[in-house]
Design an enzyme around this catalytic site. Structure first.
Site, PDB file in Angstrom:
ATOM      1  N   LYS A 162      35.258  35.990  33.650  1.00 17.44           N
ATOM      2  CA  LYS A 162      36.476  36.124  32.848  1.00 17.44           C
ATOM      3  C   LYS A 162      37.720  35.862  33.691  1.00 17.44           C
ATOM      4  O   LYS A 162      38.613  35.123  33.280  1.00 17.44           O
ATOM      5  CB  LYS A 162      36.552  37.525  32.225  1.00 17.44           C
ATOM      6  CG  LYS A 162      35.372  37.859  31.305  1.00 17.44           C
ATOM      7  CD  LYS A 162      35.549  39.215  30.639  1.00 17.44           C
ATOM      8  CE  LYS A 162      35.465  40.396  31.584  1.00 17.44           C
ATOM      9  NZ  LYS A 162      34.097  40.703  32.046  1.00 17.44           N
ATOM     10  N   ARG A 207      34.762  45.684  46.410  1.00 15.84           N
ATOM     11  CA  ARG A 207      34.825  46.449  45.163  1.00 15.84           C
ATOM     12  C   ARG A 207      33.735  47.505  45.134  1.00 15.84           C
ATOM     13  O   ARG A 207      32.574  47.229  45.401  1.00 15.84           O
ATOM     14  CB  ARG A 207      34.695  45.504  43.950  1.00 15.84           C
ATOM     15  CG  ARG A 207      36.025  44.908  43.545  1.00 15.84           C
ATOM     16  CD  ARG A 207      35.879  43.909  42.433  1.00 15.84           C
ATOM     17  NE  ARG A 207      35.282  44.472  41.219  1.00 15.84           N
ATOM     18  CZ  ARG A 207      35.335  43.865  40.041  1.00 15.84           C
ATOM     19  NH1 ARG A 207      35.947  42.702  39.919  1.00 15.84           N
ATOM     20  NH2 ARG A 207      34.777  44.421  38.990  1.00 15.84           N
ATOM     21  N   ARG A 258      26.875  49.151  34.746  1.00 12.34           N
ATOM     22  CA  ARG A 258      27.905  48.373  34.037  1.00 12.34           C
ATOM     23  C   ARG A 258      27.268  47.500  32.961  1.00 12.34           C
ATOM     24  O   ARG A 258      27.842  47.327  31.884  1.00 12.34           O
ATOM     25  CB  ARG A 258      28.686  47.514  35.030  1.00 12.34           C
ATOM     26  CG  ARG A 258      29.627  48.331  35.888  1.00 12.34           C
ATOM     27  CD  ARG A 258      30.001  47.594  37.153  1.00 12.34           C
ATOM     28  NE  ARG A 258      30.834  46.439  36.913  1.00 12.34           N
ATOM     29  CZ  ARG A 258      31.005  45.458  37.803  1.00 12.34           C
ATOM     30  NH1 ARG A 258      30.369  45.504  38.959  1.00 12.34           N
ATOM     31  NH2 ARG A 258      31.796  44.463  37.514  1.00 12.34           N
ATOM     32  N   ARG A 310      29.681  38.537  45.004  1.00 11.18           N
ATOM     33  CA  ARG A 310      31.094  38.922  45.083  1.00 11.18           C
ATOM     34  C   ARG A 310      31.260  40.188  45.909  1.00 11.18           C
ATOM     35  O   ARG A 310      32.218  40.334  46.659  1.00 11.18           O
ATOM     36  CB  ARG A 310      31.639  39.122  43.655  1.00 11.18           C
ATOM     37  CG  ARG A 310      33.111  39.476  43.596  1.00 11.18           C
ATOM     38  CD  ARG A 310      33.634  39.482  42.174  1.00 11.18           C
ATOM     39  NE  ARG A 310      33.048  40.539  41.369  1.00 11.18           N
ATOM     40  CZ  ARG A 310      33.210  40.657  40.057  1.00 11.18           C
ATOM     41  NH1 ARG A 310      33.930  39.781  39.398  1.00 11.18           N
ATOM     42  NH2 ARG A 310      32.659  41.644  39.393  1.00 11.18           N
ATOM     43  N   ARG A 338      37.290  46.320  25.286  1.00  8.97           N
ATOM     44  CA  ARG A 338      35.910  46.549  25.707  1.00  8.97           C
ATOM     45  C   ARG A 338      35.171  47.496  24.779  1.00  8.97           C
ATOM     46  O   ARG A 338      33.988  47.755  24.986  1.00  8.97           O
ATOM     47  CB  ARG A 338      35.914  47.147  27.114  1.00  8.97           C
ATOM     48  CG  ARG A 338      35.622  46.150  28.228  1.00  8.97           C
ATOM     49  CD  ARG A 338      35.674  46.890  29.556  1.00  8.97           C
ATOM     50  NE  ARG A 338      34.956  46.247  30.610  1.00  8.97           N
ATOM     51  CZ  ARG A 338      35.474  45.371  31.470  1.00  8.97           C
ATOM     52  NH1 ARG A 338      36.719  44.995  31.357  1.00  8.97           N
ATOM     53  NH2 ARG A 338      34.732  44.878  32.435  1.00  8.97           N
TER      54      ARG A 338
HETATM   55  P1  ATP Z   1      34.586  39.581  35.403  1.00  5.01           P
HETATM   56  O1  ATP Z   1      33.769  39.451  36.633  1.00  5.01           O
HETATM   57  O2  ATP Z   1      33.972  38.832  34.236  1.00  5.01           O
HETATM   58  O3  ATP Z   1      36.006  39.205  35.618  1.00  5.01           O
HETATM   59  P2  ATP Z   1      34.261  42.543  35.573  1.00  5.01           P
HETATM   60  O4  ATP Z   1      33.612  43.369  34.527  1.00  5.01           O
HETATM   61  O5  ATP Z   1      33.534  42.386  36.851  1.00  5.01           O
HETATM   62  O6  ATP Z   1      34.603  41.142  34.934  1.00  5.01           O
HETATM   63  P3  ATP Z   1      36.851  43.915  35.340  1.00  5.01           P
HETATM   64  O7  ATP Z   1      37.152  43.354  34.008  1.00  5.01           O
HETATM   65  O8  ATP Z   1      37.798  43.637  36.413  1.00  5.01           O
HETATM   66  O9  ATP Z   1      35.538  43.310  36.008  1.00  5.01           O
HETATM   67  O10 ATP Z   1      36.599  45.504  35.142  1.00  5.01           O
HETATM   68  C1  ATP Z   1      36.255  46.356  36.191  1.00  5.01           C
HETATM   69  C2  ATP Z   1      36.129  47.813  35.717  1.00  5.01           C
HETATM   70  O11 ATP Z   1      37.410  48.309  35.272  1.00  5.01           O
HETATM   71  C3  ATP Z   1      35.210  48.065  34.514  1.00  5.01           C
HETATM   72  O12 ATP Z   1      33.856  48.191  34.886  1.00  5.01           O
HETATM   73  C4  ATP Z   1      35.795  49.373  33.928  1.00  5.01           C
HETATM   74  O13 ATP Z   1      35.363  50.500  34.642  1.00  5.01           O
HETATM   75  C5  ATP Z   1      37.285  49.203  34.151  1.00  5.01           C
HETATM   76  N1  ATP Z   1      37.937  48.589  32.975  1.00  5.01           N
HETATM   77  C6  ATP Z   1      38.496  47.353  32.924  1.00  5.01           C
HETATM   78  N2  ATP Z   1      38.963  47.075  31.705  1.00  5.01           N
HETATM   79  C7  ATP Z   1      38.680  48.159  30.923  1.00  5.01           C
HETATM   80  C8  ATP Z   1      38.878  48.480  29.549  1.00  5.01           C
HETATM   81  N3  ATP Z   1      39.449  47.619  28.697  1.00  5.01           N
HETATM   82  N4  ATP Z   1      38.451  49.691  29.096  1.00  5.01           N
HETATM   83  C9  ATP Z   1      37.864  50.546  29.927  1.00  5.01           C
HETATM   84  N5  ATP Z   1      37.632  50.310  31.226  1.00  5.01           N
HETATM   85  C10 ATP Z   1      38.026  49.128  31.734  1.00  5.01           C
HETATM   86 MG    MG Z   2      37.547  40.497  36.300  1.00 11.46          MG
END
Ligand code: ATP
Ligand code: MG
Length: 193
Positions: free
Chosen positions: A13, A135, A146, A129, A90
């Site tokens: 994303k 992270r 997750r 990553r 989400r």
């Molecule tokens: P990508 O790799 O596709 O960019 P990702 O899931 O690795 O996505 P982020 O979108 O950066 O990473 O989200 C990281 C964490 O932040 C989530 O696992 C959650 O704990 C928290 N978080 C992010 N957005 C939300 C949301 N809209 N509602 C609740 N928690 C969120």
């Molecule tokens: Mg992200």
């Protein structure tokens, strides 16, 4: 044009959002980046967010919605300019709140780009990553959690947006440029109609 970039953790994303900002001049709102910034600065929100993120859980809806509401209040022009929402909504509750909020600014979610990626590829990407990102959530146990959270709380949004006719699935496996191209054709098509 307001776009939601949707997909499982590790679906790309953030990466694809960067390209859309350049191409369409949209304002990027990444809730994940926003929360990580708060964690880095040690704010009150950051301290709360850290406990959820490192456990692979979602931040509670109410808190997430307060944060988003603040952004719009501080920069009301962003809604008018067009936003790419990355990592938000989400949950169904977040999607309903977003709809209401955008309606208040006389606009809506025009397209949802769903990055669909095989599960083993998601895990591979996040582990890769994790080697460099530092992270707290890119380790195998948290990644599994997750993905579970994604399936139970986030994936139902696909049907939510399908029912509105705004869900556009994109094959998110494979080469970065090809995926970016597919997204661009989807959105260009959409703009012409
Ligand atoms: P990508 O790799 O596709 O960019 P990702 O899931 O690795 O996505 P982020 O979108 O950066 O990473 O989200 C990281 C964490 O932040 C989530 O696992 C959650 O704990 C928290 N978080 C992010 N957005 C939300 C949301 N809209 N509602 C609740 N928690 C969120
Ligand atoms: Mg992200």
């Amino acid at each position: 044009m307001n776009i939601v970039i949707f997909g499982a953790p590790g679906s790309g994303k953030g990466t694809q959002s960067e390209r859309l900002i350049d191409r369409y001049g949209l304002h990027h709102i990444s809730t994940g980046e926003l929360l990580r910034d708060h964690i880095a600065r040690g704010t009150r929100l950051g301290k709360i967010a850290d406990t959820y993120i490192s456990q692979g859980q979602l931040i509670p809806d109410q808190l997430m919605l307060e944060v988003l509401g603040e952004i719009f209040k501080e920069q009301p022009e962003t809604a008018a300019r067009g936003v790419i929402f990355d990592g938000f909504p989400r949950t169904i509750a977040q999607a309903e709140a977003l709809e209401k909020m955008l309606k208040g600014y006389g606009t809506e979610v025009h397209a949802v780009i769903g990055l669909e990626v095989d599960e083993d590829e998601l895990v591979r990407r996040m582990l890769e990553r994790g080697k460099a990102s530092g992270r707290s959530d890119d380790n195998i146990d948290t990644i599994r959690r997750r993905l579970d959270v994604y399936h139970s709380q986030t994936a139902p949004l696909r049907d939510f947006y399908r029912a509105k006719g705004t869900y556009h699935p994109i094959d998110g496996n494979g080469e970065l440029e090809r995926i970016a191209g597919d997204i661009a054709s989807c959105l260009d098509n959409f703009k012409d109609n």
